[in-house]
Design an enzyme around this catalytic site. Structure first.
Site, PDB file in Angstrom:
ATOM      1  N   HIS A  23       0.845  -1.191   0.000  1.00  0.00           N
ATOM      2  CA  HIS A  23       0.000   0.000   0.000  1.00  0.00           C
ATOM      3  C   HIS A  23       0.884   1.246   0.000  1.00  0.00           C
ATOM      4  O   HIS A  23       2.087   1.165   0.238  1.00  0.00           O
ATOM      5  CB  HIS A  23      -0.923   0.001   1.224  1.00  0.00           C
ATOM      6  CG  HIS A  23      -0.139  -0.090   2.494  1.00  0.00           C
ATOM      7  ND1 HIS A  23       0.185  -1.300   3.078  1.00  0.00           N
ATOM      8  CD2 HIS A  23       0.425   0.859   3.263  1.00  0.00           C
ATOM      9  CE1 HIS A  23       0.900  -1.085   4.162  1.00  0.00           C
ATOM     10  NE2 HIS A  23       1.066   0.215   4.296  1.00  0.00           N
TER      11      HIS A  23
ATOM     12  N   HIS B 140       6.300   5.962  -1.914  1.00  0.00           N
ATOM     13  CA  HIS B 140       6.849   4.677  -2.349  1.00  0.00           C
ATOM     14  C   HIS B 140       5.918   3.552  -1.925  1.00  0.00           C
ATOM     15  O   HIS B 140       5.003   3.756  -1.128  1.00  0.00           O
ATOM     16  CB  HIS B 140       8.233   4.459  -1.730  1.00  0.00           C
ATOM     17  CG  HIS B 140       8.171   4.280  -0.245  1.00  0.00           C
ATOM     18  ND1 HIS B 140       8.047   5.352   0.627  1.00  0.00           N
ATOM     19  CD2 HIS B 140       8.173   3.166   0.532  1.00  0.00           C
ATOM     20  CE1 HIS B 140       7.992   4.900   1.862  1.00  0.00           C
ATOM     21  NE2 HIS B 140       8.055   3.577   1.841  1.00  0.00           N
TER      22      HIS B 140
END
Length: 190
Positions: free
Chosen positions: A42, A130
């Site tokens: 996620h 990221h």
């Protein structure tokens, strides 16, 4: 009761499949890396830490209002890297490109939305969007950094749209963290 939680966005199923393929390939060429299960990947916008269960209602109202003020944004997952760097890596990540300025603005607003609550205090560092792919608990016992670096430049995982946020519950287990979506917040349609 306290709940370990965070606020995040999810990549698309296509991106998760592509990440999974790369993770499976790299897992065969590395030692000492704890690879994240694809369904657990996620984009974290704010880690909240251990919060009181009663606080969820407050967070819920604030996030619903915030999400309604942002339109969806397009991102692409591409490239691989390490935090803090390849010399002593602790995290392997997939990078993000696209509407990063809009994403950073959303993240800043999420941060401000929970700032006055009793939540985990973030270290004062810049937002680095990221997707975490692996953790390296003991760098000295790990090998395979060169395999990740070799794959980094060719790594393209696909595009996705951030069109909703999630409030997640996180439970730590010996096999790694498991995540449960508690609430969903659609972003405003253009």
């Amino acid at each position: 009761m306290k709940i370990r939680s965070f606020i995040a966005a999810d990549p698309s199923e296509e991106v998760l499949r592509n990440l999974s393929s790369t993770v499976q390939s790299l897992a065969k060429r590395t030692v000492g890396f704890r690879w994240v299960r694809p369904e657990a990947i996620h984009l974290t916008l704010r880690f909240l830490g251990e919060i009181e269960e009663e606080m969820i209602a407050t967070i819920d109202g604030r996030l619903a209002q915030l999400a309604g003020s942002f339109e969806p944004m397009s991102l692409e997952a591409a490239g691989l890297g390490f935090f803090p760097g390849p010399e002593k890596p602790r995290i392997v990540w997939a990078g993000l490109t696209g509407e990063i300025d809009r994403l950073a603005d959303l993240q800043r607003h999420v941060q401000e939305t929970v700032e006055d609550l009793s939540v985990h205090q973030e270290k004062d560092r810049a937002f680095a969007p990221h997707l975490t792919l692996a953790r390296i608990p003991n760098f000295r016992g790990a090998s395979g950094v060169s395999a990740v670096l070799k794959a980094a430049s060719e790594a393209r995982f696909g595009a996705f749209t951030v069109d909703r946020l999630f409030l997640y519950k996180s439970r730590l287990t010996p096999e790694g963290a498991s995540y449960t979506k508690l609430k969903e917040y659609p972003l405003r349609r253009p």
